[in-house]
Design an enzyme around this catalytic site. Structure first.
Site, PDB file in Angstrom:
ATOM      1  NE  ARG A 156       1.200   4.356   2.655  1.00  0.00           N
ATOM      2  CZ  ARG A 156       0.512   4.069   3.950  1.00  0.00           C
ATOM      3  NH1 ARG A 156       1.023   2.629   4.341  1.00  0.00           N
ATOM      4  NH2 ARG A 156      -0.262   4.376   4.745  1.00  0.00           N
ATOM      5  CE  LYS A 166       1.832  11.326   8.120  1.00  0.00           C
ATOM      6  NZ  LYS A 166       2.276  11.429   6.679  1.00  0.00           N
ATOM      7  CE1 TYR A 204      -3.689   5.730  -2.988  1.00  0.00           C
ATOM      8  CE2 TYR A 204      -4.678   5.296  -0.863  1.00  0.00           C
ATOM      9  CZ  TYR A 204      -3.572   5.287  -1.544  1.00  0.00           C
ATOM     10  OH  TYR A 204      -2.831   6.070  -1.090  1.00  0.00           O
ATOM     11  NE  ARG A 240       2.490   6.359   6.059  1.00  0.00           N
ATOM     12  CZ  ARG A 240       1.879   5.690   6.652  1.00  0.00           C
ATOM     13  NH1 ARG A 240       1.498   4.308   7.776  1.00  0.00           N
ATOM     14  NH2 ARG A 240       0.554   6.299   6.650  1.00  0.00           N
ATOM     15  CG  HIS A 281      -4.828   6.406   5.667  1.00  0.00           C
ATOM     16  ND1 HIS A 281      -4.903   6.346   3.684  1.00  0.00           N
ATOM     17  CD2 HIS A 281      -3.105   6.810   5.197  1.00  0.00           C
ATOM     18  CE1 HIS A 281      -4.499   6.583   3.232  1.00  0.00           C
ATOM     19  NE2 HIS A 281      -2.917   7.132   4.083  1.00  0.00           N
ATOM     20  CG  HIS A 330       4.773   7.269  -0.002  1.00  0.00           C
ATOM     21  ND1 HIS A 330       5.193   6.085   1.327  1.00  0.00           N
ATOM     22  CD2 HIS A 330       3.581   7.082  -0.388  1.00  0.00           C
ATOM     23  CE1 HIS A 330       4.135   6.417   1.523  1.00  0.00           C
ATOM     24  NE2 HIS A 330       3.082   7.618   1.168  1.00  0.00           N
TER      25      HIS A 330
END
Length: 370
Positions: free
Chosen positions: A320, A252, A352, A227, A343, A317
């Protein structure tokens, strides 16, 4: 000549054009001659009132002084919106309550951005309710706020969900309340698929800059699926060249993680280090020891897109997303991709599979049989 990037934005529910360019006093003086121009420190850009004829008005003003890049500037349909509801200021008592709420979140190590967003969200709710006593707030009050403020003003589902999260958290830590947080439901979130670039497009972007520092920053985002904030917070010691890893501190959700780094990107970083000699952060701004700014790296990407002649509205992003999708297409297990991206849920990573070219190419259109 310097390049001025022009894009659309909305400030206080009004369409504007944002002008972004490196510091240049001559250009600043020219922008100030435009009626209604104003510097926006949060956006690190100059805002000027929108009009359909804006570009044709700006071209003669900056001719011979700067290049205008208006590939991201689009004509917009200006709709008359109802005047926003005038909300009262928060009472001193509620300011104090929200202050205590902020302290409580800070003690539990919530991120400062979450503390800020939740405090603003609960403050907005109480202002709409006219500083009503929290002990008298009910679920019907929240439904009224959603209907008459959020939905009527066409705010996004994510904004609505953020305010609801703030309200639920605030009231779950207050006694003698009529509002029941457990009964509050969040709005349905639209499923937005990630944007993915082809490997050829990624290569063109990463090789667009001659500046080794700019090339290294963009390359590291793609090479490790970082990120923007994770890249800018990297320190020199986070790179372990012997083990071939990068340590991400407090990504995150305040989670640390370790991701692999290839020898190819390590060679690029070594070349960059000899050129720049950063002191603390891997990528530093004009002052040694201070990290590179978010606004500056956005401009690095925009400049790369111009040089690579890519007209898609690419963001950092997207690199990424492309990293994750390309890993999936090369056969990497989703569980490993989940760990690499940091995640919490596998459902986040599974999105994805919907944009993987490898999966889509297996589907044969019935049109081919006609």
């Amino acid at each position: 000549m310097k390049t001025i990037f022009i894009r659309n934005a909305e400030i206080k529910m009004k369409p504007v054009a944002l002008l972004e360019f490196p510091f240049d006093q001559q250009l600043i003086d020219l922008v100030r001659t435009i009626p209604g121009s104003a510097w926006q420190p949060d956006l690190r850009a100059w805002a000027i009132p929108y009009s359909d004829e804006l570009i044709s008005q700006l071209l003669p003003l900056f001719r011979g002084k700067a290049w205008l890049d208006y590939t991201e500037f689009k004509r917009v349909k200006v709709e008359l919106k109802p005047a926003p509801i005038s909300l009262p200021e928060l009472s001193e008592k509620l300011v104090g309550e929200i202050g205590k709420f902020s302290d409580w979140m800070r003690n539990l190590r919530y991120s400062e951005s979450t503390i800020k967003n939740y405090s603003q969200g609960i403050g907005l709710f109480f202002r709409f309710m006219g500083n009503k006593n929290p002990e008298l707030i009910t679920n019907e009050d929240l439904e009224l706020f959603n209907k008459d403020y959020i939905i009527s003003n066409k705010y996004s589902a994510s904004f609505q969900s953020g305010v609801i999260n703030a309200v639920k958290l605030f009231f779950s830590n207050r006694l003698n309340r009529k509002l029941e947080p457990a009964l509050i439901e969040r709005p349905k979130q639209p499923r937005i698929l990630p944007h993915v670039l082809s490997k050829e497009e990624v290569k063109a972007i990463l090789q667009a800059h001659q500046n080794i520092k700019h090339r290294a920053m963009l390359s590291l985002i793609y090479a490790c699926g970082l990120r923007r904030s994770e890249l800018l917070n990297l320190k020199i010691n986070d790179i372990d060249s012997k083990r071939g890893t990068v340590r991400i501190h407090r990504g995150k959700g305040a989670k640390d993680r370790v991701v692999p780094i290839s020898e190819k990107i390590l060679e690029l970083l070594r070349e960059y280090y000899k050129y720049d000699y950063p002191k603390e952060y891997l990528f530093e701004g004009e002052k040694l020891g201070e990290k590179y700014s978010e606004g500056s790296i956005q401009k690095v990407l925009k400049s790369a897109l111009v040089k690579a002649k890519i007209r898609k509205p690419v963001t950092l992003h997207w690199l990424r997303h492309s990293y994750a999708t390309h890993l999936l297409e090369s056969g990497t297990d989703l569980r490993f991709i989940q760990e690499l991206l940091g995640h919490n849920s596998s459902k986040t990573t599974e999105i994805y599979t919907h944009v993987s070219q490898k999966s889509l190419q297996k589907i044969k259109s019935p049109f081919d049989d006609l």
